[in-house]
Design a protein around this motif. Structure first.
Motif, PDB file in Angstrom:
ATOM      1  N   ARG A 105       0.828  -1.214   0.000  1.00 23.67           N
ATOM      2  CA  ARG A 105       0.000   0.000   0.000  1.00 23.67           C
ATOM      3  C   ARG A 105       0.858   1.258   0.000  1.00 23.67           C
ATOM      4  NH1 ARG A 105      -2.943  -3.581   3.217  1.00 23.67           N
ATOM      5  NH2 ARG A 105      -2.138  -2.726   5.173  1.00 23.67           N
ATOM      6  N   GLU A 106       1.982   1.226   0.711  1.00 28.34           N
ATOM      7  CA  GLU A 106       2.876   2.375   0.712  1.00 28.34           C
ATOM      8  C   GLU A 106       3.472   2.605  -0.679  1.00 28.34           C
ATOM      9  OE1 GLU A 106       6.563   4.323   3.216  1.00 28.34           O
ATOM     10  OE2 GLU A 106       5.860   2.335   3.756  1.00 28.34           O
ATOM     11  N   LEU A 107       3.857   1.538  -1.354  1.00 29.36           N
ATOM     12  CA  LEU A 107       4.365   1.666  -2.721  1.00 29.36           C
ATOM     13  C   LEU A 107       3.295   2.245  -3.642  1.00 29.36           C
ATOM     14  CD1 LEU A 107       6.346  -1.677  -3.100  1.00 29.36           C
ATOM     15  CD2 LEU A 107       7.298   0.628  -3.189  1.00 29.36           C
ATOM     16  N   GLU A 108       2.068   1.789  -3.492  1.00 35.46           N
ATOM     17  CA  GLU A 108       0.972   2.310  -4.314  1.00 35.46           C
ATOM     18  C   GLU A 108       0.756   3.800  -4.065  1.00 35.46           C
ATOM     19  OE1 GLU A 108      -1.569  -1.842  -4.727  1.00 35.46           O
ATOM     20  OE2 GLU A 108      -2.155  -0.387  -3.206  1.00 35.46           O
ATOM     21  N   GLN A 109       0.830   4.204  -2.803  1.00 33.93           N
ATOM     22  CA  GLN A 109       0.680   5.630  -2.492  1.00 33.93           C
ATOM     23  C   GLN A 109       1.796   6.440  -3.139  1.00 33.93           C
ATOM     24  OE1 GLN A 109       0.240   6.786   1.572  1.00 33.93           O
ATOM     25  NE2 GLN A 109      -1.756   5.825   1.794  1.00 33.93           N
ATOM     26  N   GLU A 131       0.909  10.479  -3.430  1.00 29.75           N
ATOM     27  CA  GLU A 131       0.215  10.921  -2.224  1.00 29.75           C
ATOM     28  C   GLU A 131       1.138  11.471  -1.139  1.00 29.75           C
ATOM     29  OE1 GLU A 131      -2.811   9.254   1.145  1.00 29.75           O
ATOM     30  OE2 GLU A 131      -3.064   8.574  -0.903  1.00 29.75           O
ATOM     31  N   PRO A 132       2.275  10.818  -0.854  1.00 24.38           N
ATOM     32  CA  PRO A 132       3.141  11.400   0.187  1.00 24.38           C
ATOM     33  C   PRO A 132       3.596  12.812  -0.159  1.00 24.38           C
ATOM     34  CG  PRO A 132       3.782   9.145  -0.247  1.00 24.38           C
ATOM     35  CD  PRO A 132       2.780   9.526  -1.307  1.00 24.38           C
ATOM     36  N   LEU A 149      -3.395   5.787   7.946  1.00 28.19           N
ATOM     37  CA  LEU A 149      -4.374   4.711   8.024  1.00 28.19           C
ATOM     38  C   LEU A 149      -4.561   4.009   6.680  1.00 28.19           C
ATOM     39  CD1 LEU A 149      -7.092   6.250  10.367  1.00 28.19           C
ATOM     40  CD2 LEU A 149      -5.679   4.231  10.819  1.00 28.19           C
ATOM     41  N   ARG A 150      -4.452   4.735   5.575  1.00 29.35           N
ATOM     42  CA  ARG A 150      -4.574   4.098   4.264  1.00 29.35           C
ATOM     43  C   ARG A 150      -3.470   3.064   4.049  1.00 29.35           C
ATOM     44  NH1 ARG A 150      -6.815   8.927   3.005  1.00 29.35           N
ATOM     45  NH2 ARG A 150      -4.914  10.011   2.418  1.00 29.35           N
ATOM     46  N   ILE A 151      -2.369   3.217   4.750  1.00 36.53           N
ATOM     47  CA  ILE A 151      -1.286   2.233   4.675  1.00 36.53           C
ATOM     48  C   ILE A 151      -1.455   1.163   5.749  1.00 36.53           C
ATOM     49  CG2 ILE A 151       1.199   1.872   5.024  1.00 36.53           C
ATOM     50  CD1 ILE A 151       1.622   4.672   3.820  1.00 36.53           C
ATOM     51  N   ASN A 152      -1.592   1.591   6.995  1.00 41.74           N
ATOM     52  CA  ASN A 152      -1.553   0.663   8.137  1.00 41.74           C
ATOM     53  C   ASN A 152      -2.845  -0.075   8.420  1.00 41.74           C
ATOM     54  OD1 ASN A 152       1.074   1.540   8.508  1.00 41.74           O
ATOM     55  ND2 ASN A 152       0.481   3.114   9.974  1.00 41.74           N
ATOM     56  N   ASN A 153      -3.984   0.575   8.163  1.00 43.41           N
ATOM     57  CA  ASN A 153      -5.253  -0.053   8.516  1.00 43.41           C
ATOM     58  C   ASN A 153      -6.371   0.535   7.660  1.00 43.41           C
ATOM     59  OD1 ASN A 153      -7.359  -1.352   9.753  1.00 43.41           O
ATOM     60  ND2 ASN A 153      -6.963  -0.564  11.801  1.00 43.41           N
ATOM     61  N   PRO A 154      -6.374   0.257   6.349  1.00 44.18           N
ATOM     62  CA  PRO A 154      -7.351   0.884   5.467  1.00 44.18           C
ATOM     63  C   PRO A 154      -8.797   0.532   5.802  1.00 44.18           C
ATOM     64  CG  PRO A 154      -6.118  -0.816   4.310  1.00 44.18           C
ATOM     65  CD  PRO A 154      -5.471  -0.634   5.636  1.00 44.18           C
ATOM     66  N   GLY A 155      -9.018  -0.598   6.420  1.00 49.52           N
ATOM     67  CA  GLY A 155     -10.375  -0.977   6.812  1.00 49.52           C
ATOM     68  C   GLY A 155     -10.975  -0.027   7.832  1.00 49.52           C
ATOM     69  N   PHE A 156     -10.143   0.587   8.651  1.00 46.82           N
ATOM     70  CA  PHE A 156     -10.629   1.504   9.674  1.00 46.82           C
ATOM     71  C   PHE A 156     -11.340   2.697   9.039  1.00 46.82           C
ATOM     72  CE2 PHE A 156     -10.299   5.062  12.625  1.00 46.82           C
ATOM     73  CZ  PHE A 156     -10.764   4.480  13.792  1.00 46.82           C
ATOM     74  N   LEU A 157     -10.828   3.184   7.903  1.00 47.39           N
ATOM     75  CA  LEU A 157     -11.422   4.346   7.239  1.00 47.39           C
ATOM     76  C   LEU A 157     -12.790   4.015   6.634  1.00 47.39           C
ATOM     77  CD1 LEU A 157      -8.290   5.849   5.502  1.00 47.39           C
ATOM     78  CD2 LEU A 157      -9.513   6.762   7.484  1.00 47.39           C
TER      79      LEU A 157
END
Length: 121
Positions: A46-50, A55-56, A111-119
């Protein structure tokens, strides 16, 4: 040029093998460790995709603009570190809606990296 798989593709395939083949045959602590490794691989993907989507850089520009508007600058070149320092030194008002917006932006990016389900909740 030879068609080579990218880092994201390699991680995705390795993660899938780990989940489908290896972890499925494990139990207890070993299964937990395999699932944790698969989770870490998912975060890296997910970090690579961002990064691919820029995004960063956009999040960093948001923080830099906020700091510049308040004449707090970013002398170290690390916008998040400069923001954290300004908060620690109480140079920012915690009730400021703009500060809260910047902090929300940073939190959602993590959160989009670590826990996208939370969002999604």
């Amino acid at each position: 040029m030879i068609n080579q798989p990218g880092t994201r593709d390699l991680l995705t395939e390795a993660r899938q093998v780990l989940l489908d083949s290896v972890a499925a045959e494990l139990t207890g602590e070993r299964k937990y460790q395999a699932l944790m490794a698969a989770n870490a691989m998912g975060m890296a993907i997910r970090e690579l995709e961002q990064r691919e989507q820029g995004e960063p850089a956009q999040t960093d520009r948001t923080v830099r603009a906020f700091l510049a508007e308040r004449s707090l600058g970013d002398t170290a070149g690390e916008s998040e570190a400069a923001l954290a320092q300004a908060i620690r030194e109480r140079r920012l008002d915690g009730a400021d809606p703009a500060l809260r917006s910047v902090l929300r932006t940073l939190t959602e990016a993590r959160l989009r990296i670590n826990n996208p389900g939370f969002l999604k909740r």
